[in-house]
Design a protein around this motif. Sequence first.
Motif, PDB file in Angstrom:
ATOM      1  N   LYS A 244       0.001  -1.827   0.213  1.00  0.00           N
ATOM      2  CA  LYS A 244       0.172  -0.352  -0.074  1.00  0.00           C
ATOM      3  C   LYS A 244       0.728   1.256  -0.213  1.00  0.00           C
ATOM      4  O   LYS A 244       1.839   1.612   0.958  1.00  0.00           O
ATOM      5  CB  LYS A 244      -0.730  -0.696   0.819  1.00  0.00           C
ATOM      6  CG  LYS A 244      -1.810  -0.940   1.219  1.00  0.00           C
ATOM      7  CD  LYS A 244      -2.969  -0.822   2.675  1.00  0.00           C
ATOM      8  CE  LYS A 244      -3.863  -2.159   2.226  1.00  0.00           C
ATOM      9  NZ  LYS A 244      -3.886  -3.249   3.863  1.00  0.00           N
ATOM     10  N   PHE A 245       0.900   2.458  -0.663  1.00  0.00           N
ATOM     11  CA  PHE A 245       1.194   3.482  -1.071  1.00  0.00           C
ATOM     12  C   PHE A 245       0.070   4.879  -0.095  1.00  0.00           C
ATOM     13  O   PHE A 245      -1.086   4.536  -0.267  1.00  0.00           O
ATOM     14  CB  PHE A 245       1.531   3.257  -2.042  1.00  0.00           C
ATOM     15  CG  PHE A 245       2.880   2.926  -2.811  1.00  0.00           C
ATOM     16  CD1 PHE A 245       4.181   2.887  -2.137  1.00  0.00           C
ATOM     17  CD2 PHE A 245       2.016   1.703  -3.342  1.00  0.00           C
ATOM     18  CE1 PHE A 245       4.616   2.140  -2.397  1.00  0.00           C
ATOM     19  CE2 PHE A 245       3.383   0.402  -3.735  1.00  0.00           C
ATOM     20  CZ  PHE A 245       4.304   0.966  -3.104  1.00  0.00           C
ATOM     21  N   CYS A 246       0.544   5.913  -0.277  1.00  0.00           N
ATOM     22  CA  CYS A 246      -0.259   6.670   0.119  1.00  0.00           C
ATOM     23  C   CYS A 246      -0.003   7.751  -1.443  1.00  0.00           C
ATOM     24  O   CYS A 246       1.182   7.914  -2.084  1.00  0.00           O
ATOM     25  CB  CYS A 246       0.722   7.347   1.462  1.00  0.00           C
ATOM     26  SG  CYS A 246      -0.363   9.306   1.374  1.00  0.00           S
ATOM     27  N   ILE A 247      -1.213   7.824  -1.722  1.00  0.00           N
ATOM     28  CA  ILE A 247      -1.668   8.538  -3.335  1.00  0.00           C
ATOM     29  C   ILE A 247      -0.814   9.793  -3.238  1.00  0.00           C
ATOM     30  O   ILE A 247       0.216  10.583  -3.866  1.00  0.00           O
ATOM     31  CB  ILE A 247      -2.926   8.333  -3.388  1.00  0.00           C
ATOM     32  CG1 ILE A 247      -3.453   7.005  -3.796  1.00  0.00           C
ATOM     33  CG2 ILE A 247      -3.146   9.510  -4.580  1.00  0.00           C
ATOM     34  CD1 ILE A 247      -4.314   6.857  -4.284  1.00  0.00           C
ATOM     35  N   ARG A 248      -1.679  10.563  -1.871  1.00  0.00           N
ATOM     36  CA  ARG A 248      -1.216  11.977  -1.995  1.00  0.00           C
ATOM     37  C   ARG A 248       0.805  12.342  -1.451  1.00  0.00           C
ATOM     38  O   ARG A 248       0.987  13.364  -2.200  1.00  0.00           O
ATOM     39  CB  ARG A 248      -1.190  12.573  -0.169  1.00  0.00           C
ATOM     40  CG  ARG A 248      -3.261  12.616  -0.363  1.00  0.00           C
ATOM     41  CD  ARG A 248      -3.721  13.407   0.606  1.00  0.00           C
ATOM     42  NE  ARG A 248      -5.050  12.543   1.322  1.00  0.00           N
ATOM     43  CZ  ARG A 248      -5.945  13.962   0.560  1.00  0.00           C
ATOM     44  NH1 ARG A 248      -5.737  14.749  -0.443  1.00  0.00           N
ATOM     45  NH2 ARG A 248      -6.877  12.954   1.148  1.00  0.00           N
ATOM     46  N   THR A 249       1.487  11.455  -0.270  1.00  0.00           N
ATOM     47  CA  THR A 249       2.974  11.642  -0.275  1.00  0.00           C
ATOM     48  C   THR A 249       3.590  10.788  -1.586  1.00  0.00           C
ATOM     49  O   THR A 249       4.933  11.150  -1.404  1.00  0.00           O
ATOM     50  CB  THR A 249       2.825  11.712   0.497  1.00  0.00           C
ATOM     51  OG1 THR A 249       3.073  10.333   0.869  1.00  0.00           O
ATOM     52  CG2 THR A 249       2.331  12.343   1.433  1.00  0.00           C
ATOM     53  N   GLY A 250       3.625   9.910  -1.728  1.00  0.00           N
ATOM     54  CA  GLY A 250       3.895   8.444  -1.750  1.00  0.00           C
ATOM     55  C   GLY A 250       4.360   7.504  -1.061  1.00  0.00           C
ATOM     56  O   GLY A 250       5.216   6.781  -1.520  1.00  0.00           O
TER      57      GLY A 250
END
Length: 102
Positions: free
Chosen positions: A67-73
Motif C-alpha cells: 500500500k502507498f499513500c497517493i498524496r505523498t507517495g
Amino acid sequence: MAWLRACGRDEIDDGEAARIETDPPVAVFNVDGEFYATADTCTHDESSLADGYVDGDRVECPWHFAKFCIRTGAVLSLPATAGLTTYPVKVAGDDIMVDMPD
Ligand code: FES
C-alpha cells in the motif's frame, strides 16, 4: 520539468486512476475530486498501480498488495519498502496537467 496534458478531467472518476503512457509511466488518481500523480510502477516489482485498489488516499498494488499513500507517495505496507515518486498536478479547464521531468 514540463507540464503535460495527462487526460481529461472527466476521464477519471472519484476513487479511480488512469495510467499515462509517459516514460516513466505515471498514475493519476482522483481522491475526492482532487487529482494526484505518482509513478505508476510499484516499487516492489513491475505492477501498474493505476490497476490497483484505491481506498481513500491509499492505493493497494494489485500484485502483492503493498500500500502507498497517493498524496505523498509514502510506502505504507510491505512487501514494498520504497515510496513512489510524486508529480505536481494542476487542473486547467477540462484538462489534468502533470509536471513531468524533461
Ligand atoms: S509488485 Fe506491487 S507489491 Fe509486488
